[in-house]
Motif scaffolding. Sequence first.
Motif, mmCIF file in Angstrom:
data_model
loop_
_atom_site.group_PDB
_atom_site.id
_atom_site.type_symbol
_atom_site.label_atom_id
_atom_site.label_comp_id
_atom_site.label_asym_id
_atom_site.label_seq_id
_atom_site.Cartn_x
_atom_site.Cartn_y
_atom_site.Cartn_z
ATOM 1 N N ALA A 132 26.321 63.512 47.840
ATOM 2 C CA ALA A 132 26.780 62.219 48.361
ATOM 3 C C ALA A 132 25.617 61.495 49.013
ATOM 4 O O ALA A 132 25.474 61.452 50.233
ATOM 5 N N ASP A 133 24.739 60.953 48.168
ATOM 6 C CA ASP A 133 23.610 60.128 48.602
ATOM 7 C C ASP A 133 23.856 58.741 48.013
ATOM 8 O O ASP A 133 23.715 58.554 46.796
ATOM 9 N N LEU A 134 24.225 57.794 48.830
ATOM 10 C CA LEU A 134 24.491 56.453 48.297
ATOM 11 C C LEU A 134 24.259 55.400 49.362
ATOM 12 O O LEU A 134 24.162 55.706 50.552
ATOM 13 N N THR B 291 23.899 53.544 54.724
ATOM 14 C CA THR B 291 23.132 54.554 53.988
ATOM 15 C C THR B 291 23.763 55.915 54.254
ATOM 16 O O THR B 291 23.955 56.287 55.415
ATOM 17 N N VAL B 292 24.081 56.612 53.171
ATOM 18 C CA VAL B 292 24.693 57.940 53.281
ATOM 19 C C VAL B 292 23.776 58.942 52.591
ATOM 20 O O VAL B 292 23.385 58.727 51.442
ATOM 21 N N ALA B 293 23.410 59.996 53.286
ATOM 22 C CA ALA B 293 22.624 61.059 52.655
ATOM 23 C C ALA B 293 23.283 62.396 52.952
ATOM 24 O O ALA B 293 23.671 62.667 54.088
ATOM 25 N N VAL C 258 23.078 55.261 58.298
ATOM 26 C CA VAL C 258 23.012 53.853 58.699
ATOM 27 C C VAL C 258 24.414 53.282 58.545
ATOM 28 O O VAL C 258 25.020 53.415 57.483
ATOM 29 N N ARG C 259 24.908 52.691 59.628
ATOM 30 C CA ARG C 259 26.227 52.054 59.588
ATOM 31 C C ARG C 259 26.096 50.675 60.227
ATOM 32 O O ARG C 259 25.430 50.538 61.254
#
Length: 438
Positions: free
Chosen positions: A365-367, A399-401, A407-408
Amino acid sequence: MKRLIQNARILTMDAQMRALDPGWILLEDDRIRDLGEMPGDPAALPPADESIDAERGIVLPGLINTHCHVSMMPFRGLGDDCPDRLRRFLFPLENEAMTEELVYRAARYGTGEMLLAGVTTFVDMYYFEHQVARACDEMGMRGILGETVIGQPTCDSRTPYGGLALAERFVKEWKGHPRIRPAVAPHATNTNSPEMLKKAKRLADEYDTLLTLHASEMDYELAYFRENFGKTPVEFLKALDLLGPRLLAAHCIHLTGDDIRLLAGSGTAVSHCIGSNTKAGKGVAPVKALLLAGVKTGLGTDGASSGNTLDLFTQFRLFASFHKTKNRDRSLFPASEIVALGTKGGAQALGMEREIGSLEPGKKADLILVETKSMNMFPCYDPYSALVYSANASNVEMTVADGEILVRDKKLVRAQEGKLRAQMEEEMGAFVRAAAKY
Ligand SMILES: [Zn+2]
């Protein structure tokens, strides 16, 4: 933990380049569980612990920066227009004023900057690389990190090639980490002896890591190999048996047809750094020919000293402009192909395409979510085009890693921008004083 992102323009970057517009994507812990088109009835969406409305923003795989020296943040803007800057300026200043603590603080700052720009994975080459790994781990990013091996004294080794022992220690220390992959990074074709390049390769083979170096970048590098060996740098690497799927060669600006065939035939990957290469006036790498030959190619920013930014949106735009201009063909690279280079192309270059680079069930789940509400993003007819020609790093909303939101609402979650800057600046005193002399 299940997290649903819905009402998004989803660019999967899968083999069919499927787009779901509007679509949803379900994350479960660190993996992508499922994705699909928005149903007519919202009740038909899969249940989740958290549901995020993307408001028609663009969701795509996290961007992959395949060549960086993240801790060179303090060099940003220094001697930008100085000829032969590497040897006259960067190496001496690094040796004089780069400290272990500054490497760490600059890496925290630089990874923060990358996350805010939607980069979830980066390849790094520097000194005190264990401090880069520590920072990368703290910030939650994915990193393929290499300790530099070079035939001259450095800030982390008083003896030439001291980096080789440091590299082995670093690889042993970080191997097996879920997000950080240690690598071996001989600096360049011409800054290591042939024997040491082979030793670096053996170390990478022994621990099964990526091997990365600068290649076919400098005019004097090409002249050196031509005059001393009658070879190109790529032919020289071939003769040393360094080419292969393990090798990621950064830059590769000046290539012959034979070089391209050697890279393709051996499975060697290339990191193309258009911003760095063109800022220095070095040239535009033959990327179309590389791709047609089947060379795995990703995009890189290089360090902030060379490209001033660690953001791939800038690379997208520069890539389009330079390659189209060089070839006098505006249709040479459709925007979707450029976005692909920054996502799945990077994953392929790192041999990580089974894990990252596209949005598919089972993958990491990297998006990122790039909003389309800002003035510079309206109207948005084609999301690929918007990403390449309209967007900039400040449009990255989330940003999701590895399944974690880093980052929200355009803000770092694990750190504060102001603190990252203050902490780096606090450590920069000696560096700034030393820089004033150059
Ligand atoms: Zn570099």
